[in-house]
Write a protein that holds these residues in place. Structure first.
Motif, mmCIF file in Angstrom:
data_model
loop_
_atom_site.group_PDB
_atom_site.id
_atom_site.type_symbol
_atom_site.label_atom_id
_atom_site.label_comp_id
_atom_site.label_asym_id
_atom_site.label_seq_id
_atom_site.Cartn_x
_atom_site.Cartn_y
_atom_site.Cartn_z
ATOM 1 N N PHE A 42 3.841 9.976 -7.443
ATOM 2 C CA PHE A 42 4.821 10.344 -8.472
ATOM 3 C C PHE A 42 4.110 10.615 -9.804
ATOM 4 O O PHE A 42 4.419 11.580 -10.501
ATOM 5 N N LEU A 43 3.139 9.755 -10.174
ATOM 6 C CA LEU A 43 2.435 9.946 -11.437
ATOM 7 C C LEU A 43 1.558 11.196 -11.422
ATOM 8 O O LEU A 43 1.321 11.797 -12.467
ATOM 9 N N LEU A 44 1.059 11.581 -10.247
ATOM 10 C CA LEU A 44 0.202 12.753 -10.168
ATOM 11 C C LEU A 44 0.983 14.060 -10.209
ATOM 12 O O LEU A 44 0.392 15.125 -10.368
ATOM 13 N N SER A 45 2.295 14.003 -10.060
ATOM 14 C CA SER A 45 3.111 15.204 -10.102
ATOM 15 C C SER A 45 3.258 15.675 -11.551
ATOM 16 O O SER A 45 3.722 14.932 -12.418
ATOM 17 N N GLU A 46 2.852 16.910 -11.813
ATOM 18 C CA GLU A 46 2.932 17.443 -13.177
ATOM 19 C C GLU A 46 4.377 17.548 -13.640
ATOM 20 O O GLU A 46 4.698 17.258 -14.802
ATOM 21 N N THR A 47 5.273 17.957 -12.736
ATOM 22 C CA THR A 47 6.685 18.077 -13.105
ATOM 23 C C THR A 47 7.272 16.723 -13.476
ATOM 24 O O THR A 47 7.981 16.587 -14.487
ATOM 25 N N GLY A 78 0.812 -1.203 0.000
ATOM 26 C CA GLY A 78 0.000 0.000 0.000
ATOM 27 C C GLY A 78 0.850 1.259 0.000
ATOM 28 O O GLY A 78 0.588 2.207 -0.745
ATOM 29 N N ARG A 79 1.886 1.294 0.852
ATOM 30 C CA ARG A 79 2.769 2.464 0.888
ATOM 31 C C ARG A 79 3.561 2.602 -0.411
ATOM 32 O O ARG A 79 3.756 3.702 -0.919
ATOM 33 N N SER A 80 4.036 1.470 -0.939
ATOM 34 C CA SER A 80 4.795 1.521 -2.196
ATOM 35 C C SER A 80 3.911 1.999 -3.341
ATOM 36 O O SER A 80 4.326 2.832 -4.162
ATOM 37 N N PHE A 81 2.670 1.496 -3.408
ATOM 38 C CA PHE A 81 1.767 1.924 -4.478
ATOM 39 C C PHE A 81 1.419 3.406 -4.347
ATOM 40 O O PHE A 81 1.375 4.134 -5.340
ATOM 41 N N GLN A 82 1.180 3.879 -3.113
ATOM 42 C CA GLN A 82 0.825 5.281 -2.919
ATOM 43 C C GLN A 82 1.971 6.196 -3.331
ATOM 44 O O GLN A 82 1.754 7.272 -3.916
ATOM 45 N N ALA A 83 3.217 5.784 -3.032
ATOM 46 C CA ALA A 83 4.369 6.589 -3.458
ATOM 47 C C ALA A 83 4.454 6.666 -4.977
ATOM 48 O O ALA A 83 4.732 7.721 -5.550
ATOM 49 N N PHE A 84 4.222 5.535 -5.654
ATOM 50 C CA PHE A 84 4.245 5.544 -7.117
ATOM 51 C C PHE A 84 3.093 6.389 -7.666
ATOM 52 O O PHE A 84 3.271 7.150 -8.640
ATOM 53 N N ALA A 144 -3.476 1.922 -15.280
ATOM 54 C CA ALA A 144 -3.419 0.770 -14.379
ATOM 55 C C ALA A 144 -3.439 1.210 -12.921
ATOM 56 O O ALA A 144 -4.090 0.589 -12.071
ATOM 57 N N ALA A 145 -2.728 2.302 -12.604
ATOM 58 C CA ALA A 145 -2.730 2.799 -11.226
ATOM 59 C C ALA A 145 -4.102 3.311 -10.825
ATOM 60 O O ALA A 145 -4.534 3.134 -9.678
ATOM 61 N N GLU A 146 -4.822 3.928 -11.766
ATOM 62 C CA GLU A 146 -6.162 4.424 -11.449
ATOM 63 C C GLU A 146 -7.120 3.274 -11.161
ATOM 64 O O GLU A 146 -7.952 3.363 -10.255
ATOM 65 N N ARG A 147 -7.011 2.166 -11.912
ATOM 66 C CA ARG A 147 -7.865 1.003 -11.627
ATOM 67 C C ARG A 147 -7.545 0.432 -10.245
ATOM 68 O O ARG A 147 -8.447 0.001 -9.512
ATOM 69 N N THR A 148 -6.270 0.402 -9.889
ATOM 70 C CA THR A 148 -5.899 -0.090 -8.561
ATOM 71 C C THR A 148 -6.410 0.842 -7.474
ATOM 72 O O THR A 148 -6.908 0.399 -6.438
ATOM 73 N N GLN A 149 -6.287 2.150 -7.720
ATOM 74 C CA GLN A 149 -6.764 3.117 -6.725
ATOM 75 C C GLN A 149 -8.267 3.018 -6.553
ATOM 76 O O GLN A 149 -8.792 3.214 -5.454
ATOM 77 N N GLN A 150 -8.989 2.689 -7.616
ATOM 78 C CA GLN A 150 -10.436 2.559 -7.531
ATOM 79 C C GLN A 150 -10.832 1.417 -6.607
ATOM 80 O O GLN A 150 -11.849 1.492 -5.903
ATOM 81 N N THR A 151 -10.043 0.350 -6.590
ATOM 82 C CA THR A 151 -10.326 -0.761 -5.685
ATOM 83 C C THR A 151 -10.238 -0.320 -4.232
ATOM 84 O O THR A 151 -11.043 -0.726 -3.389
ATOM 85 N N VAL A 152 -9.259 0.531 -3.924
ATOM 86 C CA VAL A 152 -9.141 1.042 -2.558
ATOM 87 C C VAL A 152 -10.308 1.969 -2.245
ATOM 88 O O VAL A 152 -10.828 1.986 -1.123
ATOM 89 N N GLN A 209 5.604 14.067 -14.460
ATOM 90 C CA GLN A 209 4.970 13.594 -15.696
ATOM 91 C C GLN A 209 5.639 14.221 -16.920
ATOM 92 O O GLN A 209 5.912 13.535 -17.913
ATOM 93 N N THR A 210 5.871 15.518 -16.854
ATOM 94 C CA THR A 210 6.496 16.201 -17.992
ATOM 95 C C THR A 210 7.909 15.676 -18.236
ATOM 96 O O THR A 210 8.305 15.417 -19.385
ATOM 97 N N ASP A 211 8.660 15.495 -17.162
ATOM 98 C CA ASP A 211 10.029 14.981 -17.292
ATOM 99 C C ASP A 211 10.018 13.575 -17.872
ATOM 100 O O ASP A 211 10.805 13.253 -18.775
ATOM 101 N N LEU A 212 9.117 12.732 -17.372
ATOM 102 C CA LEU A 212 9.036 11.359 -17.876
ATOM 103 C C LEU A 212 8.626 11.330 -19.346
ATOM 104 O O LEU A 212 9.196 10.576 -20.147
#
Length: 474
Positions: free
Chosen positions: A251-256, A242-248, A290-298, A258-261
């Motif tokens: 990271f994806l929600l950060s606009e900076t 749960g902590r590892s997924f939330q950290a990831f 995929a992360a959004e589908r996982t977050q929806q389960t929570v 996302q732009t860098d990636l």
């Protein structure tokens, strides 16, 4: 693993059962393409049946006798709990059944994919990755300030030397072999990350299912159940995954970030030496889906908690709730071991027909009917207009948009047409412009113009000029 563990996996593992199935090639080729390669989530039954029907049609062109069953029969068979290859369920606020692949399909597909012979196997980048992970583990857990400062100074000295080499023109560039090595490592880890999301989603779903079962079978006080539900929600968030997924996810929600990636992926894809996979151009969008589908389960567990708190008529409806939960508890008891029962209902009565109730035969005078119709002169039909019609599949156009545009993002129409070239002329472009709906929004800016070149069905190059058009997903 010992012998008993392997025997147990052979008998109980859904992934092993899939590999042993007679129609395993059909399952892996269809479900692997739809759910894994295309990164599709839960799909309505009607859409998945049509996709499987098209896939079976292509297969039967080479072997007419192969896989003779109907598409719906195959899906129901794969969704059987005894197999566990598809999850069949009704989403919230939906009246149509949906299907989603289980982690067993992901594991089996990746294993079969690994059996292919690879022309190039890189090892250098993996070694560098392992060394970097070891440095992060050692130095990230170091409590001595002097040791950490010494490590930071060492890294600063290395950076200073590298800057000096660049200024003097002595910078060492990666050759084509090193580039392909690192790109292969990136491609493998990027796809495995999506596989991990599906497994994490299944683990969260198990926690969510246990909470629902706890609500259905609870006969104590409301406060005790509330404490248990809050503890379950905390267990999900505070667990390692749960902590590892939330950290990831953060990271994806950060606009900076996302732009860098996105810029890094685009730069790598533009290198001719790496022989880039076109699908990996928008792999970060697949991670977000995929992360959004996982977050929806929570979120589902939080929704269960909210509904429980909003139950205002707990005392008045206690009898009704007790009856409903009795039915739920009975369903949970027979879920894994259904009873072998057959229900027989007697008719309320027997039909009685007396012989004299039937009317006597009465002869009718013969009738003369002239059924011959004089042949009419038939003019030859012109079928040219019929065969020249072309059908624009708006569902396929919407699927192209989903493959390129992540949720809550916006992309130029010209970029979509670059990845999916026009095949049916200007009618296909008009099809994109007509897709505005609940999920997709097409906007045109009349103050700006854009031109696009395309080939019509006859192979002639054409150019169309239209207002600047962007496509957004809500």
């Amino acid at each position: 693993m010992d012998l008993d563990t392997i025997v147990s996996l052979r008998d109980l593992s859904p992934a092993w059962k899939l590999l042993r199935a007679d129609n395993a090639p059909l399952i892996l080729s269809f479900l692997g393409k739809h759910f894994i390669e295309d990164n599709q989530g839960a799909t309505p039954a009607s859409v998945l049946i049509d996709a499987l029907d098209d896939h079976l049609y292509t297969v039967r062109l080479s072997d007419p006798d192969a896989y003779a069953r109907e598409p719906r029969a195959y899906l129901d068979d794969w969704a059987d709990p005894a197999r566990g290859w598809l999850r069949k369920f009704y989403p919230v606020d939906a009246d149509e059944v949906h299907y989603d692949a289980t982690p067993a399909v992901e594991k089996a597909y990746r294993w079969v994919e690994s059996l292919q012979q690879r022309s190039f196997v890189g090892t250098e980048s993996r070694l560098h990755t392992l060394l970097e992970l070891l440095r992060q583990i050692v130095h990230g857990s170091e409590t001595d300030p002097d040791a950490r400062i010494a490590e930071l100074q060492r890294r600063r000295d290395e950076i200073d030397l590298e800057i000096e080499a660049v200024l003097e023109g002595r910078a060492e560039l990666l050759d084509e072999t090193a580039l392909r090595d690192r790109y292969q490592h990136f491609s493998s880890n990027a796809r495995e990350l999506i596989s991990d999301f599906r497994e994490v989603e299944e683990n969260f779903r198990s926690l969510d299912r246990s909470a629902r079962e706890q609500i259905a079978g609870w006969d104590g006080s409301k406060g005790e159940l509330l404490d248990a539900l809050v503890a379950s929600r905390t267990d999900i968030s505070s667990s390692d995954q749960g902590r590892s997924f939330q950290a990831f996810y953060d990271f994806l929600l950060s606009e900076t970030q996302q732009t860098d990636l996105a810029n890094l992926v685009a730069a790598v894809q533009a290198m001719p030496a790496v022989m880039a996979d076109k699908r990996l151009r928008y792999i970060h969008h697949d991670w977000a889906d995929a992360a959004e589908r996982t977050q929806q389960t929570v979120r589902n567990l939080s929704e269960q908690l909210r509904r429980f708190l909003e139950d205002k008529a707990w005392i008045e409806n206690r009898r009704v709730l007790d009856l409903v939960r009795t039915v739920e508890q009975a369903a949970l008891r027979v879920r894994s071991n259904p009873p072998d029962l057959f229900l027989t209902i007697d008719l309320p009565g027997l039909p009685i027909n007396l012989p004299f109730e039937r009317p006597l035969h009465s002869s009718q005078p013969p009738a003369r009917v002239d059924s011959l119709i004089a042949p009419a002169e038939v003019e030859p039909a012109d079928y040219e207009a019929l065969f020249s019609q072309r059908f624009i599949d708006t569902a396929a156009l919407a699927s192209n948009i989903r493959a390129v545009v992540p949720p809550r993002s916006r992309v130029d129409l010209a970029e979509i047409l670059t990845l999916f070239p026009v095949e049916d002329g200007v009618a296909e472009i008009l099809g994109y412009l007509s897709l505005s709906g609940e999920e997709i929004d097409v906007e045109m800016d009349d103050d700006q113009e854009m031109t696009m070149d395309y080939k019509d069905p006859a192979g002639t190059m054409r150019r169309v000029r239209l207002p600047h058009t962007t496509v957004a997903r809500k």
